[in-house]
Each structure stands twice: as C-alpha cells, then as structure tokens.
Write an enzyme that holds these catalytic residues in place. Structure first.
Site, short mmCIF file in Angstrom:
data_model
loop_
_atom_site.label_atom_id
_atom_site.label_comp_id
_atom_site.label_asym_id
_atom_site.label_seq_id
_atom_site.Cartn_x
_atom_site.Cartn_y
_atom_site.Cartn_z
N SER A 241 0.80 -1.16 0.13
CA SER A 241 -0.03 0.06 -0.03
C SER A 241 0.90 1.22 0.21
O SER A 241 0.48 2.27 -0.69
CB SER A 241 -1.10 -0.02 1.15
OG SER A 241 -0.31 -0.02 2.39
N HIS A 271 -2.37 -8.75 1.73
CA HIS A 271 -1.74 -7.50 2.51
C HIS A 271 -2.98 -7.18 3.47
O HIS A 271 -3.17 -8.12 4.36
CB HIS A 271 -1.63 -6.30 1.24
CG HIS A 271 -0.97 -5.07 1.83
ND1 HIS A 271 -0.35 -5.03 3.01
CD2 HIS A 271 -0.68 -3.88 1.30
CE1 HIS A 271 0.22 -3.77 3.19
NE2 HIS A 271 -0.16 -2.99 2.02
N HIS A 318 5.37 -12.95 7.04
CA HIS A 318 5.69 -11.57 6.77
C HIS A 318 7.04 -11.57 5.64
O HIS A 318 7.79 -12.28 5.68
CB HIS A 318 6.01 -10.69 7.83
CG HIS A 318 5.90 -9.26 7.56
ND1 HIS A 318 6.88 -8.40 7.17
CD2 HIS A 318 4.64 -8.47 7.93
CE1 HIS A 318 6.57 -7.19 6.93
NE2 HIS A 318 5.34 -7.33 7.43
N ARG A 327 3.28 -5.12 16.41
CA ARG A 327 1.98 -4.81 16.54
C ARG A 327 1.16 -5.79 16.74
O ARG A 327 -0.13 -5.41 17.68
CB ARG A 327 1.52 -4.05 15.06
CG ARG A 327 2.90 -2.91 14.38
CD ARG A 327 2.54 -2.78 13.15
NE ARG A 327 2.53 -4.02 12.26
CZ ARG A 327 2.39 -4.14 10.99
NH1 ARG A 327 1.92 -3.09 10.30
NH2 ARG A 327 2.73 -5.22 10.31
N ASP A 373 -2.05 -8.43 11.37
CA ASP A 373 -3.78 -8.87 11.06
C ASP A 373 -4.15 -10.24 11.93
O ASP A 373 -5.35 -10.45 12.10
CB ASP A 373 -3.73 -9.21 9.85
CG ASP A 373 -3.51 -7.90 8.75
OD1 ASP A 373 -3.74 -6.86 9.22
OD2 ASP A 373 -2.64 -8.14 7.96
C1 LIG Z 1 2.82 -12.20 4.03
C2 LIG Z 1 3.27 -13.12 2.96
C3 LIG Z 1 2.38 -12.87 1.60
C4 LIG Z 1 4.71 -12.91 2.81
O1 LIG Z 1 5.10 -13.59 1.70
P1 LIG Z 1 6.51 -14.17 1.43
O2 LIG Z 1 7.48 -12.90 1.77
O3 LIG Z 1 6.64 -14.88 -0.10
O4 LIG Z 1 6.73 -15.30 2.44
P2 LIG Z 1 7.70 -16.38 2.48
O5 LIG Z 1 9.05 -15.92 1.70
O6 LIG Z 1 8.09 -16.91 3.85
O7 LIG Z 1 7.07 -17.47 1.46
C5 LIG Z 1 7.65 -18.76 1.35
C6 LIG Z 1 6.53 -19.82 0.99
O8 LIG Z 1 5.91 -19.91 2.28
C7 LIG Z 1 4.44 -19.93 2.17
N1 LIG Z 1 4.08 -19.18 3.15
C8 LIG Z 1 4.20 -18.00 3.73
N2 LIG Z 1 3.38 -17.59 4.72
C9 LIG Z 1 2.59 -18.68 4.69
C10 LIG Z 1 1.42 -18.79 5.75
N3 LIG Z 1 1.01 -17.84 6.50
N4 LIG Z 1 0.55 -19.82 5.25
C11 LIG Z 1 1.05 -21.04 4.50
N5 LIG Z 1 2.00 -20.67 3.82
C12 LIG Z 1 2.74 -19.74 3.94
C13 LIG Z 1 4.32 -19.06 0.89
O9 LIG Z 1 3.03 -19.20 0.29
C14 LIG Z 1 5.50 -19.44 0.12
O10 LIG Z 1 5.21 -20.89 -0.66
P3 LIG Z 1 5.48 -21.10 -2.13
O11 LIG Z 1 6.86 -21.05 -2.00
O12 LIG Z 1 4.80 -22.48 -1.89
O13 LIG Z 1 4.79 -20.14 -2.94
C15 LIG Z 1 2.92 -14.62 3.48
O14 LIG Z 1 3.42 -14.79 4.61
C16 LIG Z 1 1.57 -14.90 3.51
O15 LIG Z 1 0.78 -15.11 2.29
N6 LIG Z 1 0.76 -14.58 4.81
C17 LIG Z 1 -0.67 -14.83 4.80
C18 LIG Z 1 -1.42 -13.53 4.59
C19 LIG Z 1 -1.37 -12.43 5.54
O16 LIG Z 1 -1.31 -12.63 6.86
N7 LIG Z 1 -0.48 -11.51 5.09
C20 LIG Z 1 -0.62 -10.11 5.68
C21 LIG Z 1 0.80 -9.69 5.83
S1 LIG Z 1 1.01 -8.38 6.84
#
Ligand SMILES: CC(C)(COP(=O)(O)OP(=O)(O)OC[C@H]1O[C@@H](n2cnc3c(N)ncnc32)[C@H](O)[C@@H]1OP(=O)(O)O)[C@@H](O)C(=O)NCCC(=O)NCCS
Length: 438
Positions: A241, A271, A318, A327, A373
């Site tokens: 954002s 997000h 994250h 937070r 969140d």
């Molecule tokens: C926030 C987020 C998008 C960060 O993504 P990222 O930087 O790519 O995270 P990572 O490098 O740890 O991801 C590596 C793998 O772990 C997975 N992973 C990361 N967080 C996960 C979670 N909460 N549940 C399941 N799998 C997860 C990813 O989908 C990715 O899988 P892939 O290689 O099969 O595509 C991710 O952690 C997520 O999707 N979280 C859930 C949504 C959420 O809470 N968002 C708010 C963020 S403030």
C-alpha cells in the site's frame, strides 16, 4: 503558515539539502546488489527507495522516526484519562521527526475537525454504489470522488513552481486525513446500519470521534481505536500500500489519486485484507468444529487442513519481519489489560501457540510468526464490530496517515518519477548463458 507546516518546512528544507548533496557527492556508491531470485521473487529486500517516515527491522519491527511501538505508547500525547497514543501525535512525528506536545496535538485535532466536511459529491457517489459493494471498494471510490478538490491538481493546472509542490501536497494530505474517518464511518453506517448516520462529536479527538461516528461509545473501544489507528499507519515504504501510493504519487498524481491506488493494494488478501481473512478463517474453524472453544489439537488439525487445501494461514508470515510482529504484541497487551476472557481472543492466543511450529515444519516459510492482522479482528469482535468485511477500511484509515505524510516528504525532497528496470525471462536466460561463457 500553520505551526505543523512551518515545522515541516524547516525540517524538510534541511533534509532536502542533505539528500541533494548525498546524491551529488556519493551517487555512484553501491548500496545493494540484486540476485535473480529477487528479480523473480517480488523484489524482496532490495534497497531501492527513499522513505523518511519509518524504518522496518526484521527482528525489532517498525520504528517511526526512530521510535518503536513501546516508545510511542510512552511518549505520544494521550486523550484525557486515556493511556493509548493519539494518532494525531504520530502524524506530527512522521512529518517533523519530533514528539509533539499536548498543545500541538490539540491544535492538529482542531485543525482536522475544521477541515473534516465531506464534499457533497462524495455522498452522492457512495450512495450510487450497491450495498454489496465491498467496503474497501467503496472507500477507494470515495477517496477518488474527492479528487476534484485537490489543491495540488488545481494549482498544477494553473501553473505551479516545482518548489511549491510540497506546500499544496501538505494541504491535500491535511484535508484527506481530516475527512477520511468521516468517509469510513459513512460507508460503515450505510452498509451495516441502514444508513442511520451519526453526527460527529467535535469535543472528541480524531480516533475517539471516529469510534463515535461508527456507533461505538465505550471508552475502551475509543482507546482501542487510538491504538489501532496509530500502529497501522506506516511500515516502511516497500509494503504494497505504501509503495503503490508512492509509485502513483511519483507521476505527480495528487494525494487523492495516489492514496486510492494505495488502498487498492491494501485491499488484497496477502496484504490488508488478511485482517478480515483471519476472522473468516477462525469463524469457519469454529463452525466446522461445532465449538467456540476448540482445543489446541483441534486447531492444529484445522491448520493442517488449511495448508493441505493449498491455502495460507492468514495473519501469519511476513515479507520482512522474522519475529512476532510488535504490532501483534501491542494488541495482545491491550487484550490482556482489557478483555482477556473474550472467547475469540483466547482462540487467537491458542493459534499463536499452535501455528508457528507447524509453519516452521514446512521448511519453506521464512517467518512462522503472527503479523499485525492476526490479532485485530478478535478485539473488534469483542466490542461488537463484527462486520469483518469492514476491517480493512479501519486499516486504511490508519495507513492514510503514513502514506500521505510520506507523500509530503517525497514532494519536499523533489523525488522523481519511479521507474525501475524490468527484464524478460529470455533476457535472464541469455544473461546466464553469457555469464557461463566468461
Ligand atoms: C505475508 C506473505 C504474503 C509474505 O510472503 P513471502 O514473503 O513470499 O513469504 P515467504 O518467503 O515466507 O514464502 C515462502 C513460502 O511459504 C509460504 N507461506 C508464507 N506464509 C504462509 C502462511 N501464513 N501460510 C502458509 N504458507 C505460507 C508462501 O506461500 C511460500 O510458498 P510457495 O513457495 O509454495 O509459494 C505470506 O507470509 C502470507 O501469505 N501470509 C498470509 C497472509 C497474511 O497474513 N498477510 C498479511 C501480511 S502483513
């Protein structure tokens, strides 16, 4: 010139001179290099943008102008009789780098109240949308519908000196921050309370008045809003954002166009929408299990089912953080102090014990810990704000403060159009081939 604008001008003029010198004297120095997995993998960690209002450390979490969340708790002015920080104080801090006095925060609160009237076309535009339009879509459209009021856009059309961009951007930022709670409350009341709107109470602070206009009068809920709207405001510049607002703003689109772009990014499930997803996920779990007090074993099984279905566990992980989000901790402390027996809060705490080892066992999740969140919904549910499709709008009201304070800084520093270089996969393959020949 108003006191905040004057202070911002003094500070920003000095920083702008330093940045100019830095660019001239050291512009060729390398601060980072880029790997192929970063090009493919969402540009993680590449140091490539300037953002003055906050910095994020993977372990420590967020610092706003050097102050972490416990510092803000301690140092920012509070409402009378309250103990949570006032978001007005954070906005002042982000613009000036200084913790404001109580008088300065009172001034800002009055100033926002003075600017808070919504233009008539906003109501007309929102009312033209069907009631099932997602609140975030209504929010983004509502922001856009105010764009004809942009001081920047109107002055730019008349012919504006580059040196004055920051001044009119400040005016836009102040107007938007003043109006945004009213817009959000309007959307909430029309969507969930039959359009039964509540007039503002201008004896209250910005967040307290927002709580009042949403229809929540308890002092605890007002305190929650003060905390909530403070901690969600900014998370350095690379998050979607903030970055979207910055990118759109770098084309000299005004604050309304830029913020609407940022809010569209916040509306995604990876997000800001994750706060709504967390409550949806917990509700589905308790419905499926037929109990509002699931055991830790039941939660663990449900987490495994979620993962087996190819879904993420919302509220966990994250892109930058590698520890529980401060937070999340701040909200947990609020719950411990005020509502520790709330059933949903108990589930959130049990999930906090159960999820990290499961995510860790997958061997690919870089951060198994909760983010901001994971907790917010349980607090809102307790106070009766159960319409979780609305939660990301609350996040958006807060994020407005950070991204618009930053837009003021971008204009003051004269930052240029953002334009990174993209490459195709064929270019990358060719690059490797050439490298292998050397
Ligand atoms: C926030 C987020 C998008 C960060 O993504 P990222 O930087 O790519 O995270 P990572 O490098 O740890 O991801 C590596 C793998 O772990 C997975 N992973 C990361 N967080 C996960 C979670 N909460 N549940 C399941 N799998 C997860 C990813 O989908 C990715 O899988 P892939 O290689 O099969 O595509 C991710 O952690 C997520 O999707 N979280 C859930 C949504 C959420 O809470 N968002 C708010 C963020 S403030």
């Amino acid at each position: 010139m108003d006191p905040l604008k004057l202070k911002f001008k003094e500070k920003a003029t000095a920083v702008a001179a330093n940045v100019k010198k830095l660019n001239k004297d050291f512009g060729e120095i390398i601060v980072d290099d880029v790997r192929i997995n970063q090009v493919i993998g969402g540009m993680r960690d590449i140091k490539s943008m300037l953002w003055e209002t906050s910095e994020l450390d993977a372990i420590e979490g967020i610092r706003f102008r050097g102050y972490n969340i416990p510092d803000l708790h301690r140092l920012l002015p509070k409402a009378k009789g309250g103990s949570e920080p006032l978001p007005e104080g954070l906005f002042w801090l982000m613009l000036t780098g200084e913790i404001p006095s109580q008088d300065e925060v009172n001034w800002l609160c009055d100033e926002w109240e003075r600017r808070s009237e919504l233009p008539k076309q906003v109501i007309k535009t929102i009312e033209s949308l069907s009631l099932d339009t997602h609140p975030m879509t209504q929010f983004s459209i509502g922001i856009l519908s105010m764009q004809s009021d942009s001081v920047f856009a109107n002055k730019y059309r008349e012919g504006l000196n580059k040196a004055d961009y920051w001044d009119v951007t400040y005016e836009d930022a102040m107007n938007v921050c003043a109006r945004i709670p009213k817009l959000a409350a309007y959307i909430y009341r029309r969507t969930y309370h039959n359009g039964n709107h509540i007039a503002p109470d201008n004896t209250l602070d910005w967040a307290g008045n927002f709580a009042h206009q949403l229809g929540y009068e308890g002092e605890d809920f007002k305190e929650l809003m003060r905390l909530y709207l403070t901690i969600h405001a900014d998370h350095e510049g690379g998050n979607a954002s903030a970055h979207a607002t910055h990118l759109v703003g770098s084309t000299l689109s005004d604050a309304y166009l830029s913020l609407s772009g940022g809010m569209n990014a916040l509306a995604g499930p990876l997000h800001g929408l994750a706060n709504q997803e967390v409550v949806g996920w917990i509700t589905e779990m308790t419905d499926t299990l037929g109990t509002t007090t699931p055991s830790k074993d039941q939660i663990a099984n449900y987490v495994k089912e979620t993962l087996a279905a190819g879904k993420v566990v919302p509220g966990y992980g994250h892109a930058v953080l590698r520890r529980p989000d401060p937070r999340f901790i701040a909200q947990k402390e609020f719950a411990e102090k005020n509502i520790k027996n709330a059933p949903m809060v108990q589930i959130v705490w049990d999930v906090f014990e159960v999820v990290p080892p499961i995510l860790e066992s997958l061997g690919k999740v870089k951060n198994p810990w909760p983010n901001v969140d994971a907790h917010s919904g349980a607090l809102l549910i307790h106070y009766g704000l159960t319409e979780y499709n609305f939660y990301t709008v609350l996040f958006g009201v807060s994020r407005t403060l950070g991204v618009l304070a930053s837009l003021c800084w971008s204009r003051a520093l004269g930052l240029p159009l953002e334009r990174p270089k993209s490459v195709s996969s064929a270019w990358l393959m060719n690059f490797i081939e050439e490298k292998n020949k050397q």
